[in-house]
Design an enzyme around this catalytic site. Structure first.
Site, mmCIF file in Angstrom:
data_model
loop_
_atom_site.group_PDB
_atom_site.id
_atom_site.type_symbol
_atom_site.label_atom_id
_atom_site.label_comp_id
_atom_site.label_asym_id
_atom_site.label_seq_id
_atom_site.Cartn_x
_atom_site.Cartn_y
_atom_site.Cartn_z
ATOM 1 N N GLU A 212 -27.007 12.962 -24.091
ATOM 2 C CA GLU A 212 -28.623 12.942 -24.075
ATOM 3 C C GLU A 212 -28.868 11.767 -22.942
ATOM 4 O O GLU A 212 -29.953 12.060 -22.325
ATOM 5 C CB GLU A 212 -29.133 12.655 -25.267
ATOM 6 C CG GLU A 212 -29.182 13.231 -26.401
ATOM 7 C CD GLU A 212 -29.603 14.828 -26.297
ATOM 8 O OE1 GLU A 212 -30.859 14.810 -25.537
ATOM 9 O OE2 GLU A 212 -28.807 15.925 -26.376
ATOM 10 N N ASP B 277 -32.354 29.311 0.135
ATOM 11 C CA ASP B 277 -30.993 30.061 -0.063
ATOM 12 C C ASP B 277 -31.258 31.465 -0.345
ATOM 13 O O ASP B 277 -32.094 31.707 -1.159
ATOM 14 C CB ASP B 277 -30.459 29.320 -1.108
ATOM 15 C CG ASP B 277 -28.891 29.655 -1.146
ATOM 16 O OD1 ASP B 277 -28.325 30.024 -0.345
ATOM 17 O OD2 ASP B 277 -28.186 29.449 -2.318
ATOM 18 N N GLU C 64 -31.387 30.967 4.919
ATOM 19 C CA GLU C 64 -29.565 31.047 4.799
ATOM 20 C C GLU C 64 -29.063 31.916 6.020
ATOM 21 O O GLU C 64 -28.204 31.538 6.722
ATOM 22 C CB GLU C 64 -29.307 31.604 3.345
ATOM 23 C CG GLU C 64 -27.658 31.727 3.366
ATOM 24 C CD GLU C 64 -27.373 32.184 2.053
ATOM 25 O OE1 GLU C 64 -26.042 31.994 2.070
ATOM 26 O OE2 GLU C 64 -28.049 32.204 1.108
#
Length: 1767
Positions: free
Chosen positions: A1235, A764, A796
């Site tokens: 968590e 990207d 990209e």
């Protein structure tokens, strides 16, 4: 890498070629005239060339016309007018269908274009209608280029009346994207130009702007609520007379980018949501030219219409040059059976080629120099002929002055019809160790060049001599190809190319080189070849040279790794007529070129990947977990009858897309982790699904373990170069540093994690320069790292990775980028590599040019798994068959012939231009099957322009809208057996079509199947008659035809997911055990064609049960199902482990789904029913026992008429302990420390704060110190405790819900009370609030605050605390049972403390974090209410900005509450709290300074949106600023008060950043109520942002104030005036400290008492007095009462008499009843009607904001409650 390369200035330039305004320049100067920026590519300098070549390059004129046989833009603008901007593709198709059918030409040949009538040239840019904003427009021509010269005039200014210009058709497009590309010259006087582009222009106060003034380029946006401009280091403004290619894009999501001459003008800017929303309906795009005093802006903008312009650079006379002198040259020959080369023994130079009696020249003039590190060296050469085909040259390269000491071996070899030029060995005698530090980078052999040594040429003396070359163009209007006749005379040529060919009427030659050269960005990148015209004797030669090679390079002395080196190599191939069309041209050379070219890794797969799409995971939501993606692969396999697939996993790692960048091996745990990913990879192979992942090598986020200061890129001013800001504020990296410090290891870590099977890596962002050099060489090295792991390279941008990439997202996703940034627009390039890449301009009519129905198609990418919110499954399948099947069919062949038609005139995107369409393309395969594709009409206004006929070996397989196309390959590209060969049928229109079948199909029967998500259905036996069949079928519905009957493959749904068919894709419920009325349970489709289970209209409970398989014993699991319950009847999920049963249920769903990447979001195209979706996951947490053979899951719905929908069941291991510290769903205190969140943001769901969007709330992972307070000025911790917290990034001022609980996640039972506590971080005061609601949330309308919420605004956590704060609230469940809690984005603006842009984003001013959520059921008591209320009110009473009278009443009431009995009833407590709330709401602020409302008028010169009122708004980030045009120093700011008001001085607060307008010398004149003037002056105030004071030394009752800055700081000095705040202080009566003498005397006396009861009473009074003092509750009346009470204590058995003073309602230990009343201050104090949000220091009322800020902050403080003893 040699530092000099970064700073090198251009020493030459070459001719530029382009076509039309807004072009991607097809060639440009190799380097600009400024130092190369860090963004620029760092290869390709050709300073120090041979004299003649250097001279040509240095003197070649800049010419923006694509002169060589390029069609000129006609004056006839015969296309339909474009008045409302480009239309969407859907609208264009609708218009097309509305046109009357045109009779098809009877001839086989395409219809010709209609002749065009020339028209008079008129200006393309017009000034606007508004008279005061009009400039002048003239037409001028210069050096063969036509311009519209736009000028501002004396009537214009640079603020509200600039000269504005518009162009017909140039508007924001229907999707909200703006694209502007201009070629212009600045003709203004030096330093006097103010030029730019307005986007989404409403007026001069509402717009987005990109432009420049004398200080350089900048951006700016303006709206009623938010206005700001770029304050960073600027790119210099254009030089007078320079040619500029400006490109600006503003996407609908607010991303603004701009470049000039391929240099980025600033990092990506994302407009604030408020600005983007405000301007979303504005369509205007205008050019601006500003005036200031006598300074005018004059700019010449190149026009589209260049027809009739005279060119001046073609010599009039024949050219002559030095004759060839071979008297001192010794030649030799090397040859194969077909090709002979004459070579120079003194240097690896080919003089001439011979093939079958025909010749082509090489480098005809003697040449003997090499360029090392751009230094000219004449080597010592030893020649050796190896054999008949091969010769070698050993070169000694010495240049002591430049530390060059090396040897190089070059081999020339003839192989068949090819000449290979290979450097086989390089020895650098300097000590160079890859990966290590080198003491002097000059010792490296950084670059090697043989420029000047043409590998092959063509002469003007040869018949049909031509050069044909391709450069990079991504502009659909502009081809990247040059076709040049080699003549004498001819224009100069010195230019870089990707591909190049020379040809005569007998031979054609192509050249390949592995040079990764860039002569700049855009069309000058990927310039592996250099074409150069040289005059020898009486002939012109155009030769093709290899461009410069890169070898040893370094970053700040660190030598790049060994693998970055690639021995230089070039090849020449020579051919005769290769496509049997009886002529020789570039196409023959291109066919032959395939035998010498590089082939990008994985190219053979490309033709078979027909069904590309993106599976999206984002923001911790795990919308498309790995194994669910596997079900999607199976579904498409059935629906396409086995076409190959390509699935790009965006968000495979960390918390999803754009999270944790650079940590490639961090496989997303919430979507299945490494194990599930490997399962997906392995299982997908069977279905021909090629999996790839989205990565980023240009920016990083603080959560990533690779985020560190050394890798981060900085701007010239030392600030960080910020990147994308969504979940977190990203920072761009230095790619060169990354390469030098082990980037390869990250790919290797990923490979170790996943093993083999991953197909491609999609990189990207890379290619836009945000990480530095992203040019050809750097990109090739990146691709090599990826290829080395066995992965295909994808990228990209359409221009990115041209040498190595096989997939380009912005080319394939046709909605991306606008017409200037699409796929590769080059017929030469596509001819060569159509079968190898998905990189081409596809069919997207609104872009025009090549995008208006390319004959070979082009990939058209859609999705149904969440990318861009696309979850329209049917739309995906329809698009695949309408566009992509034929595109991929063509890729099974190679192009062999390309015929263009007659140029046509097109008008779109504000441009009118000529385009030459391809009319006929021939392709062949390895078996010599021939495909011919023909456009039906050359007339662009005919519907048949957008139709083609396709034949295979002469038989029609497509005719216009319909095709019946053979497909003889399986999903992996293997040949099908004869009985499995098939044909796909698709027609975009309904109606009968007749087809001739191939001879081996022409039997009596064939079998047709309708394709659905269940595979082949509705079998039809068709009769073949005379070898033909007729099909009359549905439009836009795919079918498949076979010779014999077929069946569907068996699908094993939901492998590895512990349940069969998690998504109800099988179309049957037979694998479920159903109890109740089974007929009421059925599979239906959502509005997005998503399969769901529906239970509806059942009179009894309906349950569906299935065993969960593959579970581990004694293991904790989570299971969820998506549910949308439109009924009040309970819908449940139940797990029975055999030992225990857990159940979760929901009644009617109350929360809409706003998660964009979720297939069931509430967009209309994805909705469940009725254009809405309430789908949310419903969980059951369970633990298996020792026996897992009979664990069952049940979905059930109790009796009810309305529908309940279920979908997407997922079971996976999870170690959370949320229920009474236990894992299994159940009762007890709920705790969420984030968590071990299974998925999403449990127990919350995303609210509508952004609408349906990729939510900006996610689980944030700790990476100390970068995610925590302190680093880079960060104010708040992203992670509060542990490794994870819940983070919301930047969602301030939205007046909407950020997230909320829902009953199925936590149920607040009716009538029960709960204590909700959590820790939080907030970057600004009151921007977020804790809210309690019930039922479906109803947001406020028109930007108002929601009204149906109990809301508690939360103060910031960092200005008075070194850690997160804790909040506690009591919540009672409503009788309706649908209570919820959440976090709300208020309407309050954040306070960024003078920071802006990336700094403001990164530092957390706009953010909110939560951790350690706890919800505990309690038995509500009055004492709980009082304690909770005290926590909320005590911070308020500590505030000093309220009047004594109003605050004393509140203090006494709060003290009364603190003394309440422990057994106070709930009703009594609520009544007391209500009284306190009324008093709190009645607080009156002190007046400490003048505020805007005190003035009758505020008059001062000011820039739009920056008026004088900004200096009285309490906001340090807003400014009063005079006109940016300057000239307002010495002009007064006049302030007239409504009534005479006492003031004592002025505090001047300068702007927080920058110097423009900071006052140096001031004059202040205050006129009092009698008319007397009081004058004060100040001189030499320092230039900083510290406040400056003028103390009057007296109190003046002012009626009028005049402030004049007579000298100021800033650019140039004395140009502007500015102020952040002007604080005119009011006299303050110091509050007299409380007189405690009476109390102290009474206490001293009482302490002498000896009775035990009295001693206890004294101690109790002391404790109460201390509590009141410590908590700011003490008032005069309370002191008086305490003293009076103590004075009445006596050592006797009698109680003291009642005190004589009237007292407040205290409850002391010895007082059993009230002996006084708290005065009802609310009746005495009138609350202002409008509580403005103003700084407290100014004295303006802001009750709700300030008081909630204070009251809630107490929830984070310790509370000391005095417990009094009863009598």
């Amino acid at each position: 890498m040699n530092k000099g390369l970064f700073e090198k200035r251009c020493k030459y330039s070459i001719r530029k070629f382009s076509l039309g305004v807004a072009s991607v320049m097809i060639g440009a100067t190799f380097f600009g005239t400024s130092p190369v920026l860090a963004d620029s590519v760092q290869s390709g300098s050709t300073a120090n060339l041979p004299a003649d070549l250097a001279t040509a390059l240095a003197t070649a004129k800049e010419n923006d016309g694509h002169d060589f046989e390029a069609p000129k833009v006609g004056e006839d603008q015969g296309s339909p007018e474009v008045t409302d901007g480009p239309k969407t593709e859907e609208e264009l198709l609708a218009l097309e269908k509305e046109k009357p059918a045109e009779e098809k030409p009877k001839e086989d040949k395409p219809a010709a274009a209609k002749p065009e009538t020339p028209k008079t040239v008129t200006p393309e840019w017009q000034t606007v209608e508004k008279k005061e904003q009009q400039g002048t427009v003239t037409i001028r021509e210069e050096k063969g280029v036509r311009y519209n010269q736009l000028s501002s005039t004396a009537q214009n200014d640079n603020a509200g009346k600039p000269a504005l210009f518009e162009k017909k058709g140039l508007t924001v497009d229907a999707n909200g994207n703006a694209t502007v590309d201009l070629t212009f010259k600045d003709d203004s006087e030096k330093g006097k130009s103010r030029f730019g582009v307005f986007l989404k222009f409403k007026d001069t106060k509402n717009n987005v702007f990109v432009g420049y003034d004398k200080d350089g380029w900048f951006w700016e946006y303006k709206s009623p609520t938010t206005s700001t401009w770029y304050r960073g280091s600027r790119v210099a403004a254009p030089e007078t007379g320079s040619t500029n290619r400006l490109s600006i894009t503003l996407k609908s999501d607010g991303q603004l980018n701009a470049s000039n001459n391929d240099v980025n003008l600033f990092d990506t800017v994302t407009l604030p949501a408020a600005v983007n929303d405000h301007l979303k309906n504005e369509k205007k795009i205008l050019l601006k030219a500003g005036s200031y005093d006598d300074e005018r802006t004059v700019v010449s903008v190149k026009t589209d219409n260049q027809e009739g312009v005279k060119t001046e650079d073609t010599p009039a006379e024949k050219e002559t040059g030095p004759e060839v002198d071979d008297s001192k040259v010794t030649y030799d020959t090397i040859q194969s059976k077909v090709l002979k080369a004459v070579i120079d023994q003194a240097f690896p130079r080919v003089k001439e080629y011979s093939l079958n009696g025909h010749t082509l020249p090489g480098q005809v003039q003697q040449f003997n120099q090499v360029f090392i590190n751009n230094h000219r060296i004449t080597p010592e050469v030893t020649y050796k002929k190896i054999n008949e085909t091969t010769a070698e040259y050993l070169m000694k390269l010495r240049d002591d002055a430049h530390l060059i000491n090396a040897e190089m071996t070059v081999r020339l070899q003839v192989v068949d019809n090819q000449l290979h030029f290979d450097v086989t060995k390089i020895v650098n005698h300097n000590q160079v160790t890859p990966g290590q530090k080198i003491d002097d980078e000059r010792k490296l052999l950084s670059s090697i060049s043989f420029l000047g040594n043409a590998l092959v040429s063509v002469s003007s003396d040869q018949t049909g001599a031509k050069f044909d070359g391709a450069t990079m163009s991504n502009n659909t209007h502009v081809s990247g190809d040059d076709h040049i006749d080699v003549t004498n005379p001819m224009k100069d040529l010195a230019k870089g190319y990707m591909y190049g060919f020379v040809s005569t009427d007998k031979l054609a030659a192509g050249v390949w080189s592995n040079s990764q050269n860039s002569y700049g960005g855009g069309s000058n990148d990927w310039t592996r070849l250099t074409a150069y015209k040289e005059t020898v004797g009486n002939a012109n030669y155009v030769g093709i040279h290899s461009s410069e090679w890169q070898w040893e390079k370094a970053y700040k002395g660190i030598v790049f790794p060994e693998y970055t080196k690639e021995l230089p190599s070039a090849k020449v191939v020579i051919t005769e007529d290769a496509n049997a069309d009886k002529k020789v041209d570039w196409q023959d050379g291109a066919i032959a070129y395939r035998s010498i070219m590089n082939n990008p890794q994985g190219w053979k797969k490309v033709k078979d990947i027909t069904a590309y799409r993106i599976a999206m995971n984002f923001g911790s939501q795990a919308q498309n977990p790995f194994l669910m993606t596997l079900d999607g692969i199976k579904k498409i396999n059935l629906h396409t009858d086995g076409l190959g697939q390509g699935v790009l996993l965006k968000g495979y790692g960390s918390e999803g897309h754009d999270s944790g960048h650079l940590n490639y091996a961090d496989i997303g745990k919430r979507i299945g982790g490494v194990e599930d990913f490997k399962t997906l990879i392995e299982k997908a192979k069977k279905y021909g699904a090629h999996l790839g992942i989205h990565v980023n090598a240009s920016e990083t986020y603080p959560e990533s373990k690779y985020f560190n200061e050394k890798i981060l890129r900085k701007n010239p001013d030392g600030s960080y170069s910020y990147g994308w800001n969504w979940l977190d504020q990203g920072i761009n990296i230095d790619a060169a540093y990354d390469l030098a410090h082990g980037r390869l290891a990250r790919w290797e870590d990923l490979k170790k994690k996943l093993g083999d099977g991953l197909d491609f890596i999609y990189v990207d962002v890379w290619g836009n320069g945000q990480s530095g050099d992203n040019g050809a060489w750097a990109t090739h090295v990146l691709a090599k790292e990826i290829n080395k792991q066995g992965w295909r390279f994808a990228i990209e941008w359409g221009h990115g990775g041209e040498y190595d990439s096989t997939f380009h997202h912005w080319a394939a996703d046709l909605t991306y980028g606008g017409y200037t940034n699409k796929g590769i627009n080059s017929a030469i390039t596509r001819f060569i590599r159509n079968h190898q890449k998905d990189a081409w301009v596809g069919d997207y009519r609104s872009y025009g040019g090549a995008a208006n129905y390319p004959l070979l198609g082009g990939y058209s990418m859609k999705d149904f798994e969440g990318w861009q919110g696309r979850s329209d499954y049917n739309g995906y399948v329809t698009n695949l068959f309408a566009h992509d099947v034929m595109t991929k069919y063509f890729q099974h062949f190679t192009v062999s012939k390309w015929e263009n038609g007659t140029p046509v005139t097109m008008t779109d995107n504000g441009s009118t231009y000529k385009w030459t369409p391809e009319m006929r393309v021939e392709l062949v395969d390895a078996d010599n099957n021939k495909v011919v594709v023909t456009r039906k009409s050359n007339d662009v206004n005919s519907p048949q322009y957008r139709e083609r006929t396709v034949t295979l070996n002469g038989r029609v397989i497509q005719d216009g809208s319909a095709y019946l196309t053979p497909w003889n390959w399986d999903a992996n590209g293997k040949k099908l057996s004869t009985d499995k060969e098939k044909m796909y049928y698709f027609n975009t229109q309904a109606g009968a079509t007749t087809w001739t079948l191939p001879s081996d199909w022409a039997k009596s029967k064939v079998y047709l199947y309708k394709l659905t998500d269940q595979g082949k259905t509705e079998e039809q036996e068709l009769t073949v008659k005379d070898g033909k069949i007729t099909l009359d079928l549905l439009a836009n519905q795919p079918y498949v035809l076979y010779r014999s009957k077929q069946t569907n493959p068996e699908m094993s749904w939901s492998e590895g997911m512990h349940i069969y068919d998690q998504g109800f894709n099988s179309g049957t419920l037979k694998h479920w055990t159903i109890s109740g009325d089974a007929s009421k349970a059925e599979i239906v489709k959502s509005q997005g064609a998503n399969d769901m289970l529906r239970i509806q209209g059942n009179k009894e409970k309906v349950s569906l049960t299935q065993k969960l398989t593959g579970l581990k014993p004694n293991t904790k699991y989570a299971v969820y199902v998506g549910v949308d319950n439109r009924s009040n009847a309970k819908a449940s999920i139940t797990v029975n482990t055999g030992e225990k049963e857990v159940t979760t249920y929901t009644n009617k769903s109350l929360a809409l789904n706003y998660v964009k990447a979720y297939a069931h979001n509430t967009r209309r195209n994805n909705a469940t029913v009725d254009d809405t979706s309430y789908f949310q996951n419903m969980y059951a947490f369970f633990t298996t026992g020792s026996d897992v053979s009979n664990v069952t899951l049940t979905l059930s719905r109790e009796a009810g008429d309305e529908a309940t929908y279920f979908d997407e069941i997922r079971t996976f291991e999870n170690n959370s302990s949320m229920y009474g510290d236990k894992h299994d769903t159940g009762k007890g205190t709920f705790k969420q420390d984030f968590e071990n969140v299974a998925q999403g943001i449990f127990p919350f769901v995303v609210g509508g704060v952004e609408g349906v969007e990729d939510n900006r709330t996610h689980l944030s992972e700790k990476h100390d110190p970068y995610t925590q307070r302190g680093w880079n000025g960060k104010k708040v911790d992203d992670v509060i405790e542990g490794n994870w917290s819940l983070k919301t990034n930047g969602l301030v001022s939205r007046r909407n819900l950020v997230y909320q609980t829902i009953p199925q996640n936590f149920r607040f039972e009716a009538g029960k009370t709960y204590r909700v506590t959590f820790e939080y971080e907030a970057g600004s005061d009151n921007t977020y609030a804790f809210v309690v609601g019930k039922g479906e949330f109803q947001s406020g309308r028109r930007g108002t605050q929601a009204s149906n919420l109990e809301m508690h605004e939360l103060p910031n956590t960092w200005t008075d605390s070194k850690k997160a704060k804790k909040a506690t609230f009591l919540v009672t469940g409503a009788e309706t049972g649908d209570t919820w809690v959440g976090i709300y984005s208020t309407g309050n603006a954040s306070n960024t403390r003078g920071d802006s842009g990336g700094n403001a984003n990164f530092r957390g001013y706009n953010d909110f974090m939560m951790d350690n959520l706890q919800i505990e059921e309690i038995t509500l008591t009055g004492k709980m209410l009082t304690e909770n209320a005290l926590k909320n009110y005590l911070p308020t009473v500590a505030m000093t900005n309220y009047t004594k009278e109003s605050m004393d009443a509140l203090k006494e009431a709060v003290f009364n509450l603190s003394q309440a009995d422990d057994d106070i009833s709930v009703e009594e407590a609520r009544a007391e709290i209500a009284k306190i709330e009324a008093l709190k709401n009645a607080l009156v602020q002190k007046k400490t300074a003048l505020v805007a409302d005190d003035f009758a008028s505020l008059t001062a010169p000011a820039q739009a949106q920056e008026g004088l009122a900004n200096a009285f708004d309490g906001n340090l980030s807003s400014l009063w600023h005079t006109s940016w045009g300057g000239g307002d120093v010495g002009k007064p700011a006049t302030m007239v008060l409504k009534e005479a008001t006492e003031i004592t001085g002025l505090r001047y607060v300068p702007r927080g950043s920058g110097s423009n307008g900071n006052l140096r010398d001031v004059k202040l004149v205050v006129t009092d109520e009698s008319g007397k003037e009081h004058t004060f002056t100040a001189t030499d105030w320092p230039d900083n942002n510290k406040p400056k004071d003028i103390d009057f030394g007296k109190t003046i009752k002012a009626k009028k104030i005049v402030l004049t800055g007579t000298k100021t700081y800033g650019d140039g000095g004395d140009k502007y005036q500015s102020a952040a705040e002007l604080i005119f202080t009011r006299p303050q009566v110091a509050e007299t400290p409380l007189d405690l003498s009476g109390y102290e005397a009474a206490l001293a006396k009482a302490q002498k008492l000896t009775d035990k009861d009295n001693q206890e009473e004294v101690a109790s009074v002391q404790a109460s007095m201390k509590y009141a003092t410590d908590n700011h509750l003490l008032t005069e009346r309370m002191v008086e009462y305490f003293a009076d009470y103590l004075n009445q204590l006596k050592d006797s058995a009698t109680k003291p008499d009642a005190p004589t003073v009237e007292k407040p309602e205290f409850k002391l230990s010895s007082v059993a009843s009230d002996q006084g009343k708290t005065p009802d201050y609310k009746q005495e104090i009138a609350r202002p009607e409008t509580p403005e949000q103003i700084l407290p220091a100014t004295g303006e009322s802001q009750f709700d904001t300030a008081l909630f800020l204070a009251s809630v902050s107490l929830a984070l403080s310790a509370l000391f409650v005095v417990k009094t003893k009863k009598d």
